[in-house]
Design an enzyme around this catalytic site. Sequence first.
Site, PDB file in Angstrom:
ATOM      1  N   LYS B  79       4.226  22.979  33.628  1.00 33.77           N
ATOM      2  CA  LYS B  79       4.648  21.901  32.735  1.00 33.77           C
ATOM      3  C   LYS B  79       5.064  22.496  31.395  1.00 33.77           C
ATOM      4  CE  LYS B  79       2.901  17.379  31.144  1.00 33.77           C
ATOM      5  NZ  LYS B  79       1.715  16.485  31.143  1.00 33.77           N
ATOM      6  N   SER B 154       2.564  11.925  32.875  1.00 33.84           N
ATOM      7  CA  SER B 154       3.651  12.655  32.227  1.00 33.84           C
ATOM      8  C   SER B 154       3.999  13.966  32.931  1.00 33.84           C
ATOM      9  CB  SER B 154       3.249  12.963  30.780  1.00 33.84           C
ATOM     10  OG  SER B 154       2.136  13.849  30.750  1.00 33.84           O
ATOM     11  N   SER B 178      -2.231  12.010  33.601  1.00 34.47           N
ATOM     12  CA  SER B 178      -0.908  12.632  33.721  1.00 34.47           C
ATOM     13  C   SER B 178      -0.743  13.662  34.833  1.00 34.47           C
ATOM     14  CB  SER B 178      -0.500  13.268  32.394  1.00 34.47           C
ATOM     15  OG  SER B 178      -0.093  12.272  31.494  1.00 34.47           O
TER      16      SER B 178
END
Lengths: 500, 554
Positions: B79, B154, B178
């Site tokens: 990420k 996310s 997330s």
Amino acid sequence: MFDGNVNEKVIKTDIETESVDSCLDTYETVIGLEVHIELATKTKIFCSCDTSFGGAVNSHTCPVCTGMPGALPVLNKKVVEYAIALGCATNCEINKHCRFDRKNYFYPDNPQNYQISQLYAPICVNGNLVIETEDGEKTIGIHEMHMEEDAGKLIHDEQENMSYVDYNRSGVPLIEVVSEPDMRNAKEVIAYLEKLKMICQYLEISDCKLQEGSMRVDVNLSVRKCGSKRYGTRTEMKNLNSFRAITNAIENEAKRQIRLLENGEEVILETRRWDDIKMESYSMRSKEEAKDYRYFPEPDLVELALEDSLIDNIKEAQPEFADEKRERYIKDFELPEYDAKLLTESKIIAEYFEEVAALCGNPKKASNWFIGEVFRLLKDEQMEPEDIKFTPKYLADIINVVSEGKINLGNAKAVFEEVFRSNVEPLEYMKKHGLMMVSDTGAIEAAVNEVLAECANVVEDYYGGKDRAFGYLVGQVMKKMRGKGDPGKVNEILREKLER
Amino acid sequence: MDILNMSALELSKNIQSGAISVKEAVDAYISVIEEKDKDINTFINIDKEALYKRVDEVQAGIDSGKYAGKLVGVPIAIKDNICTKGIRTTCGSKMLENFVPTYNAFVVEKLEEAGLVIIGKTNMDEFAFGCTTEHSAFGATKNPVNTECVPGGSSGGSAAAVAAGMVPLALGSDTGGSVRQPASHCGVVGFKPSYGSVSRYGLVAFASSMDQIGPIGRNVEDVTALFDIIQGYDCKDSTCVKLEHRKKINVVGNEKCCDENILDELKEDISVDLCGNSKEDIDIDVDNTTNASEKIFTDKKSIEAARVNLNGKKIGIPEEYFKDGIDEEVKNKVLAVADELKKAGAEVEYFSLKLWEYVVPTYYIIACGEASSNLERFDGVKYGIRSENYSNLDEMYKLSRTKGFGEEVKRRIMLGTFVLSEGYYDDYYLKALKVRNLIKKEFDAAFEKYDMIISPVAPTTAPKLRSLEEDLSEEIKQPGFDTLKMYMSDVYTVASNLCGYPAISVPCGSECNMAKVSKEMNMPVGVQFIGKAFDDYKIINMAAAYEILRGEGE
């Protein structure tokens, strides 16, 4: 700087000044201090960067102290130990479950735009310091002490119209000591600061130099009519870089506030900046436009759980402080209070003195040498006690040879100057330069004979009954021997020759 | 050999035996990325030059016997809020579009030591604020199962990359769900470790007291192997817990909080505590805290081993979770999991979480408060974008931040600034901290009875991309409606973050198998297993057991 300084004109007419002066005595000044002390740790409070002063710009930095994304603070244990030590030395309660909070404000010297400080649970609370005043001892309350990080430094380039930031100082540990509003005049303030400074130096946690910024003082001051129990509106004064500036600013600000009140105006709660050259202060910002710091518990650090053993160990390791040393010098060394006070003002001096006193076995003589010679040389050379480099034994040796009459005091002082400056071995030096007393009878006899031959008329005066003639002749012999003649022997041989 | 269909563990075995080279593995995955990513938009940045340099380095390391471990040579996606030295790290924000970190996050160091190959940085909601991966300055990521849907967020980029077969493994970050929610929406496994298990050093902070990096993979075993590598003590993160302390459970809060009428206490003044780790440790005997996962995985993944693992385990289901606002299909699938576990010998029962309705507001107050402060450093002074045409310092700050931050980031900064402001702090932030304590008390009480709690991950399956929503009702068009709906959809995941619990999302509906994907198929559904603090391996074990039973059921 970016706070939009308002250039406030100080009202200064002779008549008003006079009328204010006449009613100064009817007001009482109330002062509380916020003192920032920069700690002498090797590394910063939340990272392992070097804290030393004077590195190349941004050379003592890392992701943590430059506020890089993802970097996290880790508390330096030394900082906690130093804070506890100062807390113990000032009779504070140590908060065993203290924690850090974030103080949020935007400014480029503050890389995260929040400062990690302590608000809700500071490490030390409810302490005090005892100071000496003209009316005897007085206890000044300490409200709290907290640990926090310092900011970087801005460098403004007027020509380029640019500002640069140096983060070397960012993250240097500070302790903020917040006093109660217990001081009433500049003298008390200076006494409090001197005491605090002395304690820090004894603990070796900071050198507390105002000029270099390792001690920074903000003065909170208000005035009220004598006898009133309510505090007046206070102002906070910043930019005080010397004890002289603090004294000037306090006197000036007290008068300014009294003048306002006497003229029927109000004191505004505000932060002011002292200009020591113009001897005036300027409003920096009023509390109405004060920032909301949005304090909240720092989630990147955990609450501390200080163990009793840690606090006990720090307490036990506390040094003998100046007050205790002074008492001991008076009691054990039989030194006058004046000597004891001077010798204990610096821990380094006190330790030097004690070593010399022990080596020469005569504290009073050692004290005389320190107060007379060491202090004079420090002043002449503009040195600080920590710059002293001579070996204590050398001074003890000098004191001993003087006591033994092997050198006269004048020469001994000259030798000590050399010892003080370049730490030469004094006995070798005396021999090499022929500064020791001459007690060799032959040499003295020769000098006496020469003087008697040269000063026939004085010899006649001597026989004529003039007592002073003898002294003159002794002086001449000593002169001829460049002061190195053993005075007892010179007297003896001269008298012998004259009486023959 | 079919590189793309191997588990990460199988792939590594083949790489270490020399049957497959690191380059072959990376090439295979790169070709998938090149084929699919223009539609799915998973990666923000792939630095091929650095990648192939790393491939050579790892291959040389393998050849010289430098590495030992289960995932040597395996490609992984990360990420884009995890700092990678020399490689752009954007957090999905325009603010950091050109930011290149000078250091590696702790987890990146761990991956490098373990011989994994970082393929690239994945898309995300800006600064991890969102649950759809639509709030990215680099465009929305799409759900590989159905590109008309969001992948969740996310960590949507990381979950989508695994689901699309672009990588066998990925790292995400989980502050309020997330990792788990996008894993659920994409049909893969996502694990949020206990707070303090994995170092946050180098993870760009959203809410410091809740952020945790977590692994995403195709099955529980791969995810566990990755967790083994990234977890551990790191002295650079003060909230990271030493291994020897993990066997003990931290009791957060004050005994005073735990009385009969817990709701009344919301009004009382209760001493505040963060969900930190410094409280007195209370020694509670906890089994399965260390690598107990070994057992079930080495037992040849047998049904028998799974049953042994689940037999007699006590499992709680919060009854409030299934009352309102949950999609019927999701509800049925999650409850079916409970039945499955029961059949295997677990004791399953409903219990009540009275503070349920406070969980989302408490979470958003604390998360936004911390975020507003954490994001102050993005000011245009040191890095990130700086606006031109400013005439003073304040203007520079304002213009740079206005330009650099997206709408959702601004909204959360405003919310967070408000709840921390003088005069509101006590009513909002401080109160939220107190409620957080109470919530943890309530969950801790449940964990005295249950080995784990089972719950949905999200109330619905992956919704359609906002840009594709045609039937926006008048109600939805009102400003703020969507935002509130979005925040409320975090209801099942945020409690684990508020309390620091480990939680794993495992597919329980349509398992993601790209070969089987069709437009008509249902979107994936995940089930969540939640354990008490540092019971990470215990819930991983149960998840693995469930995965085996589920496999057999098909």
